[in-house]
Design a protein around this motif. Structure first.
Motif, mmCIF file in Angstrom:
data_model
loop_
_atom_site.group_PDB
_atom_site.id
_atom_site.type_symbol
_atom_site.label_atom_id
_atom_site.label_comp_id
_atom_site.label_asym_id
_atom_site.label_seq_id
_atom_site.Cartn_x
_atom_site.Cartn_y
_atom_site.Cartn_z
ATOM 1 N N ARG A 155 -5.750 -8.927 6.246
ATOM 2 C CA ARG A 155 -4.392 -8.567 5.861
ATOM 3 C C ARG A 155 -4.296 -7.079 5.550
ATOM 4 O O ARG A 155 -3.283 -6.428 5.843
ATOM 5 N N LEU A 156 -5.353 -6.547 4.953
ATOM 6 C CA LEU A 156 -5.363 -5.123 4.628
ATOM 7 C C LEU A 156 -5.403 -4.285 5.907
ATOM 8 O O LEU A 156 -4.671 -3.295 6.038
ATOM 9 N N ARG B 255 -7.016 -5.689 -5.821
ATOM 10 C CA ARG B 255 -5.738 -5.427 -6.497
ATOM 11 C C ARG B 255 -4.601 -6.249 -5.902
ATOM 12 O O ARG B 255 -3.764 -6.797 -6.624
ATOM 13 N N GLU B 256 -4.567 -6.326 -4.573
ATOM 14 C CA GLU B 256 -3.481 -7.028 -3.889
ATOM 15 C C GLU B 256 -3.778 -8.503 -3.658
ATOM 16 O O GLU B 256 -2.927 -9.238 -3.167
ATOM 17 N N ASN B 257 -5.008 -8.909 -3.985
ATOM 18 C CA ASN B 257 -5.421 -10.299 -3.805
ATOM 19 C C ASN B 257 -5.217 -10.761 -2.357
ATOM 20 O O ASN B 257 -4.591 -11.783 -2.086
ATOM 21 N N LEU C 218 0.833 -1.192 0.000
ATOM 22 C CA LEU C 218 0.000 0.000 0.000
ATOM 23 C C LEU C 218 0.873 1.249 0.000
ATOM 24 O O LEU C 218 1.875 1.316 0.714
ATOM 25 N N SER C 219 0.462 2.228 -0.774
ATOM 26 C CA SER C 219 1.194 3.491 -0.783
ATOM 27 C C SER C 219 0.830 4.287 0.467
ATOM 28 O O SER C 219 -0.176 4.018 1.136
ATOM 29 N N GLU C 220 1.645 5.279 0.779
ATOM 30 C CA GLU C 220 1.369 6.128 1.930
ATOM 31 C C GLU C 220 0.024 6.845 1.762
ATOM 32 O O GLU C 220 -0.737 6.984 2.719
ATOM 33 N N LEU D 89 -12.769 1.858 -1.267
ATOM 34 C CA LEU D 89 -11.308 1.789 -1.346
ATOM 35 C C LEU D 89 -10.799 0.451 -0.825
ATOM 36 O O LEU D 89 -9.902 -0.158 -1.419
ATOM 37 N N LYS D 90 -11.373 -0.016 0.277
ATOM 38 C CA LYS D 90 -10.964 -1.308 0.852
ATOM 39 C C LYS D 90 -11.158 -2.433 -0.151
ATOM 40 O O LYS D 90 -10.249 -3.257 -0.361
ATOM 41 N N ASP D 91 -12.315 -2.481 -0.803
ATOM 42 C CA ASP D 91 -12.593 -3.541 -1.771
ATOM 43 C C ASP D 91 -11.651 -3.457 -2.971
ATOM 44 O O ASP D 91 -11.174 -4.483 -3.482
ATOM 45 N N GLU D 92 -11.381 -2.237 -3.411
ATOM 46 C CA GLU D 92 -10.482 -2.040 -4.553
ATOM 47 C C GLU D 92 -9.072 -2.536 -4.232
ATOM 48 O O GLU D 92 -8.444 -3.241 -5.036
#
Length: 214
Positions: free
Chosen positions: A42-43, A35-37, A5-7, A28-31
């Motif tokens: 984990r997010l 993207r990161e699978n 994840l970017s800052e 944003l969370k779902d996106e």
């Protein structure tokens, strides 16, 4: 593998949790999960402010967004039941000052957020770097509704974990930028409160415990 994840992405997640904007947060969370699978857990583990160690639950709890907290916890339920190691780890995660989401909800007097966190498995006996548990922080910040409810509902767990008759030294220091949230529309910082006089909070809590039928 931890998501990359970017800052700015972390800042956005924390901001939406802080303001309680569920639609923007979930989008944003779902996106990012797609993207990161990665799973949501984990997010949530990765989305932490580097300097302070604040996570998404810290921000939601500090500002009383109980509905967002409830939704996040439910998203982490295991097939075998609500409580599981991943959920408990995130619930009880401490920032660099040692505060959990429960500390923040309690000291800011957000009773509904406190209820959600405790019902989902937050540990009320965890202490921060000052040796204060969440109920002690609520007590010294005069959040009586939180103190009384938690002591009444917490039973033996709190009786053994809260205060414990232990002397607490007065530090008289406000936690600064590394440990604060913002209540939307309040126009003021929603910060961690000052420490109480040594032993005063413990004595009050012990007295309450003695008076209450728990």
């Amino acid at each position: 593998m931890a998501p990359k994840l970017s800052e700015d992405e972390i800042d956005d997640l924390l901001y939406f949790a802080r303001t309680g904007d569920k639609a923007e947060f979930n989008a944003l969370k779902d996106e990012l999960c797609k993207r990161e699978n990665v799973r949501e857990g984990r997010l949530l583990e990765a989305a932490r402010e580097e300097e302070s160690g604040n996570g998404i639950l810290h921000m939601a709890a500090a500002n009383g967004h109980s509905d967002l907290l409830c939704e996040l916890c439910k998203s982490l339920y295991a097939p075998t039941g609500p409580q599981n190691p991943e959920l408990l780890s995130i619930l009880n995660s401490q920032n660099k000052a040692g505060n959990t989401a429960l500390h923040w909800a309690a000291l800011n007097g957000h009773l509904e957020a406190v209820k959600v966190l405790l019902e989902e498995g937050a540990d009320p006996t965890i202490t921060n770097q000052r040796g204060h548990d969440a109920v002690f922080e609520a007590e010294v910040n005069d959040k009586r509704e939180v103190v009384e409810w938690v002591l009444k509902e917490g039973g033996e767990v709190l009786e053994s974990g809260v205060a414990g008759g232990e002397e607490r030294e007065r530090e008289g220091e406000e936690v600064g930028d590394e440990d604060e949230g913002m209540e939307e529309g309040s126009g003021k910082e929603d910060v961690m409160g000052e420490d109480g006089v040594a032993g005063e909070g413990s004595a009050k809590l012990e007295k309450k415990l003695g008076e209450m039928d728990i």
